[in-house]
Motif scaffolding. Structure first.
Motif, PDB file in Angstrom:
ATOM      1  N   ASN A 244       0.558  -0.814   0.483  1.00 11.19           N
ATOM      2  CA  ASN A 244       0.235  -0.106   0.027  1.00 11.19           C
ATOM      3  C   ASN A 244       0.486   1.358  -0.070  1.00 11.19           C
ATOM      4  O   ASN A 244       1.845   1.491   1.182  1.00 11.19           O
ATOM      5  N   SER A 245       0.608   2.492  -0.950  1.00 16.26           N
ATOM      6  CA  SER A 245       1.377   3.479  -0.838  1.00 16.26           C
ATOM      7  C   SER A 245       0.597   4.970  -1.025  1.00 16.26           C
ATOM      8  O   SER A 245      -0.858   4.337  -1.456  1.00 16.26           O
ATOM      9  N   TYR A 246       0.627   5.649  -0.803  1.00 18.13           N
ATOM     10  CA  TYR A 246      -0.698   6.857  -0.622  1.00 18.13           C
ATOM     11  C   TYR A 246       0.246   7.922  -1.199  1.00 18.13           C
ATOM     12  O   TYR A 246       0.866   8.765  -1.422  1.00 18.13           O
ATOM     13  N   GLY A 247      -0.422   8.119  -2.470  1.00 14.05           N
ATOM     14  CA  GLY A 247       0.034   9.511  -3.442  1.00 14.05           C
ATOM     15  C   GLY A 247      -0.883  10.845  -2.644  1.00 14.05           C
ATOM     16  O   GLY A 247      -1.653  10.671  -2.730  1.00 14.05           O
ATOM     17  N   ILE A 248      -0.617  11.459  -2.605  1.00 14.88           N
ATOM     18  CA  ILE A 248      -0.627  12.639  -1.552  1.00 14.88           C
ATOM     19  C   ILE A 248      -0.581  14.436  -2.396  1.00 14.88           C
ATOM     20  O   ILE A 248       0.745  14.154  -2.487  1.00 14.88           O
ATOM     21  N   GLY A 249      -0.940  15.078  -2.295  1.00 15.63           N
ATOM     22  CA  GLY A 249      -0.403  16.736  -2.888  1.00 15.63           C
ATOM     23  C   GLY A 249      -1.109  17.239  -3.167  1.00 15.63           C
ATOM     24  O   GLY A 249      -2.439  17.093  -3.090  1.00 15.63           O
ATOM     25  N   ASN A 250      -0.730  18.256  -3.336  1.00 19.95           N
ATOM     26  CA  ASN A 250      -1.934  19.739  -3.910  1.00 19.95           C
ATOM     27  C   ASN A 250      -2.129  19.409  -5.090  1.00 19.95           C
ATOM     28  O   ASN A 250      -1.050  19.244  -6.130  1.00 19.95           O
ATOM     29  N   VAL A 251      -3.268  19.402  -6.051  1.00 24.48           N
ATOM     30  CA  VAL A 251      -3.221  19.486  -7.249  1.00 24.48           C
ATOM     31  C   VAL A 251      -3.174  17.913  -7.958  1.00 24.48           C
ATOM     32  O   VAL A 251      -2.112  17.972  -9.384  1.00 24.48           O
ATOM     33  N   VAL A 253      -1.451  15.634  -6.545  1.00 23.35           N
ATOM     34  CA  VAL A 253       0.177  16.085  -6.323  1.00 23.35           C
ATOM     35  C   VAL A 253       0.474  17.465  -5.655  1.00 23.35           C
ATOM     36  O   VAL A 253       0.046  18.320  -5.654  1.00 23.35           O
ATOM     37  N   GLU A 254       1.947  17.628  -5.737  1.00 17.98           N
ATOM     38  CA  GLU A 254       2.648  18.541  -6.656  1.00 17.98           C
ATOM     39  C   GLU A 254       3.302  19.351  -6.697  1.00 17.98           C
ATOM     40  O   GLU A 254       3.941  18.886  -7.522  1.00 17.98           O
ATOM     41  N   TYR A 255       3.059  20.678  -7.716  1.00 19.37           N
ATOM     42  CA  TYR A 255       3.257  21.201  -8.810  1.00 19.37           C
ATOM     43  C   TYR A 255       4.227  22.415  -7.704  1.00 19.37           C
ATOM     44  O   TYR A 255       4.085  23.284  -7.820  1.00 19.37           O
ATOM     45  N   THR A 256       5.536  21.821  -9.070  1.00 23.70           N
ATOM     46  CA  THR A 256       6.331  23.265  -8.416  1.00 23.70           C
ATOM     47  C   THR A 256       5.761  24.074  -9.229  1.00 23.70           C
ATOM     48  O   THR A 256       5.383  24.564 -10.166  1.00 23.70           O
ATOM     49  N   PRO A 257       5.898  25.186  -8.699  1.00 25.35           N
ATOM     50  CA  PRO A 257       7.212  25.884  -7.280  1.00 25.35           C
ATOM     51  C   PRO A 257       6.491  25.290  -6.273  1.00 25.35           C
ATOM     52  O   PRO A 257       7.220  25.803  -5.224  1.00 25.35           O
ATOM     53  N   GLU A 258       4.994  24.401  -6.229  1.00 24.61           N
ATOM     54  CA  GLU A 258       4.640  24.200  -4.399  1.00 24.61           C
ATOM     55  C   GLU A 258       5.915  23.040  -3.622  1.00 24.61           C
ATOM     56  O   GLU A 258       6.148  22.145  -4.508  1.00 24.61           O
ATOM     57  N   ALA A 259       6.553  23.383  -3.069  1.00 27.49           N
ATOM     58  CA  ALA A 259       6.724  21.968  -2.746  1.00 27.49           C
ATOM     59  C   ALA A 259       7.240  22.583  -1.235  1.00 27.49           C
ATOM     60  O   ALA A 259       6.850  23.199  -0.482  1.00 27.49           O
ATOM     61  N   TYR A 260       7.865  20.856   0.008  1.00 26.35           N
ATOM     62  CA  TYR A 260       7.512  20.909   1.207  1.00 26.35           C
ATOM     63  C   TYR A 260       8.822  21.414   1.291  1.00 26.35           C
ATOM     64  O   TYR A 260       9.829  21.138   0.664  1.00 26.35           O
ATOM     65  N   LEU A 261       9.556  21.228   2.895  1.00 30.46           N
ATOM     66  CA  LEU A 261      10.725  21.670   3.550  1.00 30.46           C
ATOM     67  C   LEU A 261      10.403  20.461   4.710  1.00 30.46           C
ATOM     68  O   LEU A 261       9.503  20.156   5.311  1.00 30.46           O
ATOM     69  N   SER A 285       9.912  11.804  -9.973  1.00 34.36           N
ATOM     70  CA  SER A 285      10.221  13.261 -10.753  1.00 34.36           C
ATOM     71  C   SER A 285       8.785  13.301 -12.001  1.00 34.36           C
ATOM     72  O   SER A 285       9.631  12.529 -12.012  1.00 34.36           O
ATOM     73  N   ILE A 286       8.321  13.934 -12.027  1.00 33.24           N
ATOM     74  CA  ILE A 286       7.259  14.011 -13.304  1.00 33.24           C
ATOM     75  C   ILE A 286       7.544  15.565 -13.713  1.00 33.24           C
ATOM     76  O   ILE A 286       8.161  16.613 -13.672  1.00 33.24           O
ATOM     77  N   ASP A 287       8.295  15.096 -15.457  1.00 24.27           N
ATOM     78  CA  ASP A 287       8.943  16.166 -15.888  1.00 24.27           C
ATOM     79  C   ASP A 287       9.393  17.713 -15.568  1.00 24.27           C
ATOM     80  O   ASP A 287       9.441  18.784 -15.586  1.00 24.27           O
ATOM     81  N   GLY A 288      10.184  17.396 -15.014  1.00 21.65           N
ATOM     82  CA  GLY A 288      10.747  18.002 -13.830  1.00 21.65           C
ATOM     83  C   GLY A 288      11.120  18.079 -12.952  1.00 21.65           C
ATOM     84  O   GLY A 288      12.158  19.504 -12.935  1.00 21.65           O
ATOM     85  N   GLY A 289       9.436  17.758 -12.020  1.00 16.31           N
ATOM     86  CA  GLY A 289       9.609  18.553 -10.856  1.00 16.31           C
ATOM     87  C   GLY A 289      10.530  17.905 -10.534  1.00 16.31           C
ATOM     88  O   GLY A 289      10.963  16.311  -9.791  1.00 16.31           O
ATOM     89  N   TYR A 290      10.753  19.326  -9.002  1.00 16.86           N
ATOM     90  CA  TYR A 290      11.722  18.718  -7.953  1.00 16.86           C
ATOM     91  C   TYR A 290      11.456  19.431  -6.346  1.00 16.86           C
ATOM     92  O   TYR A 290      10.587  20.318  -6.814  1.00 16.86           O
ATOM     93  N   ALA A 291      11.675  19.527  -4.655  1.00 15.77           N
ATOM     94  CA  ALA A 291      11.421  19.784  -3.912  1.00 15.77           C
ATOM     95  C   ALA A 291      11.866  20.989  -4.134  1.00 15.77           C
ATOM     96  O   ALA A 291      13.505  21.500  -3.098  1.00 15.77           O
ATOM     97  N   GLN A 292      11.958  22.257  -4.704  1.00 15.74           N
ATOM     98  CA  GLN A 292      12.210  23.286  -5.211  1.00 15.74           C
ATOM     99  C   GLN A 292      13.185  23.772  -3.426  1.00 15.74           C
ATOM    100  O   GLN A 292      11.469  23.643  -2.570  1.00 15.74           O
ATOM    101  N   THR A 293      13.971  24.844  -3.597  1.00 17.66           N
ATOM    102  CA  THR A 293      14.353  25.404  -1.577  1.00 17.66           C
ATOM    103  C   THR A 293      14.741  26.624  -1.949  1.00 17.66           C
ATOM    104  O   THR A 293      14.434  27.786  -1.278  1.00 17.66           O
ATOM    105  N   GLU A 294      14.375  27.477  -3.334  1.00 20.87           N
ATOM    106  CA  GLU A 294      15.001  28.617  -3.884  1.00 20.87           C
ATOM    107  C   GLU A 294      13.845  29.813  -3.674  1.00 20.87           C
ATOM    108  O   GLU A 294      14.142  30.695  -3.650  1.00 20.87           O
ATOM    109  N   LEU A 323       4.805  10.782  -2.926  1.00 23.57           N
ATOM    110  CA  LEU A 323       4.810  12.431  -3.850  1.00 23.57           C
ATOM    111  C   LEU A 323       5.176  12.372  -5.600  1.00 23.57           C
ATOM    112  O   LEU A 323       6.941  11.764  -5.384  1.00 23.57           O
ATOM    113  N   TYR A 324       4.319  12.609  -5.908  1.00 22.91           N
ATOM    114  CA  TYR A 324       4.456  12.939  -6.657  1.00 22.91           C
ATOM    115  C   TYR A 324       4.984  14.415  -7.306  1.00 22.91           C
ATOM    116  O   TYR A 324       3.839  15.244  -6.808  1.00 22.91           O
TER     117      TYR A 324
END
Length: 638
Positions: A244-251, A253-261, A285-294, A323-324
């Motif tokens: 079991n795994s839970y895909g979670i996120g906004n919209v 999943v997570e959409y760059t530049p939205e990112a967690y710390l 990572s999908i289409d270059g997505g990453y947890a940006q910190t900039e 996390l996608y």
């Protein structure tokens, strides 16, 4: 596709697409108004050549709801017998009959065989036609439209097809769709900006400096993991975590530049869930997505921090969370970009993405992600929670129908898809309401439903709260602090059978006292939300300090965590995942298993909105989850 999702004939008159049939032709599509930013410039050049593209109807698409009910309805012999991705692809590919019918019509109309081509995926037939041929084939007239950016686009107001061709063609381009490829830098495309600062997301009242009692006595002021576990009877430790795994996120999943710390997850863990300290989600990572910190701040980190802290906290550290992360910092991404990654057939289904709405990869403008588009590269998790939405009116009926069909496919494969219902009551995002001409303004008076919340094949989640001066052991009320639970009736989608009894009871017993021309009062449209969960006063670590957060952005991941634990229990018992849950939760076998919310409303558009009532209502749906009751009922199913 039109028969897949019957458009509701609106008393509002917003999308009246009907026209008298002109034998042997009939109107296939009509646009009600020119989109914002475009103006009619001139008649198209008579010497021009048009690259006509006919999107072919998918085979068996009219039966997709029947297929989905067979694996999703608790009384079905095939309940839980979900399909493979291969089954889905094989079932819905266009038929040879469809290809032959359109090709024969074109040949009979004087188009030479060498000018007719079928794309490799069999989704399109392409024709290089003169303007005279195109206008004759489609019984229309082409004009050139200019955009404020300087771009030009060829389009018509409406077009027609012969009666025997209509069942085989979903749509034709270029026609009524404004699909000119405008650069992302112009900032005019709503769908791909879902992760951008200022997009609709959770709200905050700022820094939290209160004191949280250890005995749950402050849950009416500050929501924590313990408050939610008590509210929803969630006392469970997962045991089937390898399955079991839970895909979670906004919209989606997570959409760059939205990112967690990670530092925020650690801060939250030290105060509320020690086992989470140092634990990170498994990132895809999908289409270059990453947890940006900039870029940091609530607009960049609030959604992702909220989703992960409560999603990971409720499923416990024993359960890995996937996390996608979708889209790069330049192009961004849309729901469709995410769905492309889950299902390779969707990349080309019904003609593929619309680049006025969806990000294009590799980045055609330079500076962004230049790798290949994610297409069938990610495995869908069993539960996908999304905390953003559009206004239904932001998108065309075709665009929403195409995407809604993909959610049905995910349901066929055993995936539960949750979307937040919105934070502005009966108004749309940013408190926009509809006008009679289809535009959206803050002074509009017509109710403005959300999407994908109105798609019949997802579960829409509204928001509740603990009433002031009440305890965690008393019934909640509809959320009326900072945000209002989104809810109402679709202007695009027909009411699905699974909710007819509940919604018809509401309309007959508690009829809304509003003029028929400000909401879809036909009694024939998809109603939302389906369920709800607490959406007020969440204590969330954001950029090194705690803030109070509000929104259906809270409600959706909490519900997702609860359904993930129900999946865990079923998987441990050797049973299937719960998949598309709506036919089950609306069934008589599940009557009373949600905590009914009977107080509060969801104001908007100059009204008090709808009222929460006994039973289903367009504010809180069927109510909030009771894990103990729900897991027992789902374990009783095969």
């Amino acid at each position: 596709m039109r028969s897949l999702l019957s458009f509701v004939v609106l008393s509002l008159g917003l999308l009246a697409l009907s026209e008298p049939i002109v034998s042997p032709y009939s109107v296939h599509e009509r646009r009600t108004h020119v989109p914002s930013g475009w103006t009619l410039s001139r008649r198209h050049d008579a010497s021009a050549t048009l690259p006509l593209r006919f999107a072919l109807t998918q085979r068996n698409i009219d039966d997709i709801e029947t297929f989905l009910m067979e694996v999703s309805h608790p009384k079905s012999e095939n309940y839980g017998k979900h399909w493979s991705a291969g089954d889905v692809l094989k079932t819905f590919a266009p038929s040879d009959e469809t290809i032959d019918a359109v090709r024969s019509w074109l040949l009979e109309s004087g188009i030479e065989d060498e000018r007719i081509s079928v794309t490799p995926n069999k989704g399109w037939i392409e024709v290089s036609a003169t303007l005279e041929e195109a206008e004759r084939l489609l019984q229309t007239e082409y004009n050139v439209y200019s955009h404020t950016t300087g771009k030009e686009h060829v389009a018509c107001d409406s077009y027609q097809l012969p009666a025997h061709i209509t069942p085989h063609v979903d749509f034709v381009t270029p026609t009524v769709h404004f699909d000119a490829k405008i650069s992302r830098r112009s900032g005019t495309e709503p769908a791909r900006t879902i992760g951008q600062p200022g997009s609709s997301g959770p709200k905050t009242t700022g820094r939290f400096d209160g004191v949280i009692a250890s005995d749950l006595s402050t849950c009416n002021e500050y929501i924590t993991l313990d408050c939610l576990r008590t509210l929803y009877s969630l006392d469970y430790t997962p045991v089937a975590t390898d399955k079991n795994s839970y895909g979670i996120g906004n919209v989606t999943v997570e959409y760059t530049p939205e990112a967690y710390l990670q530092t925020d997850i650690n801060m939250f863990a030290m105060n509320f869930s020690e086992g989470l300290y140092g634990v990170a989600p498994y990132m895809v990572s999908i289409d270059g997505g990453y947890a940006q910190t900039e870029y940091t701040g609530f607009d960049y980190n609030g959604e992702s921090d909220l989703d992960l802290q409560y999603g990971m906290g409720l499923v416990t550290p024993a359960q890995q969370v996937t996390l996608y992360q979708v889209g790069d910092m330049v192009e961004g991404a849309s729901f469709n970009n995410f769905l492309d990654a889950l299902d390779g057939s969707y990349c080309t289904f019904e003609g593929g993405d619309d680049y006025t709405q969806d990000a294009e990869y590799p980045d055609p403008y330079g500076g962004g992600y230049e790798g290949p588009e994610a297409c069938g590269t990610a495995t869908p998790t069993y539960v996908i929670s999304t905390s953003y939405s559009y206004n239904e009116a932001d998108l065309t009926p075709f665009y929403t129908a195409r995407q809604c069909a993909e959610y049905a496919k995910l349901g066929l494969m055993g995936v539960t898809v949750l979307y937040s219902s919105g934070d502005y009551g009966v108004a749309g995002n940013d408190a926009l309401c509809l006008n009679a001409n289809g535009t959206q303004t803050t002074d509009g008076i017509m109710f403005n439903p959300s999407f994908p919340g109105t798609c019949p094949y997802i579960t829409s989640v509204g928001a509740t709260m603990i009433a002031p001066n009440s305890t965690v052991y008393e019934p909640e009320t509809a959320c009326e602090e900072v945000i209002y639970s989104g809810g109402g009736f679709s202007n695009y989608f027909a009411m699905p059978d699974y909710q007819k009894e509940a919604v018809e009871y509401y309309l007959a017993t508690y009829p809304p006292d509003y003029p028929a021309d400000i909401w879809n009062s036909t009694g024939m449209s998809r109603a939302f939300p389906d369920i709800s969960a607490n959406g007020a006063n969440y204590v969330v670590a954001v950029d090194g300090e705690f803030e109070l957060v509000y929104g259906t952005s809270c409600s959706s991941p909490v519900s997702g965590a609860i359904f993930t634990m129900i999946n865990d229990a079923r998987l441990a018992a050797g049973k299937s995942t719960i998949g598309f849950i709506n036919p089950t939760i609306y069934s008589t076998d599940f009557s009373g298993l949600f905590n009914d919310i009977t107080t509060g409303d969801n104001p908007g558009c100059g009204t008090d909105g709808f009222n929460a009532t006994p039973g289903w209502d367009p504010v809180t749906g069927l109510g909030t989850p009771n894990f103990t009751k729900l897991v027992a009922a789902w374990l009783a199913l095969d």
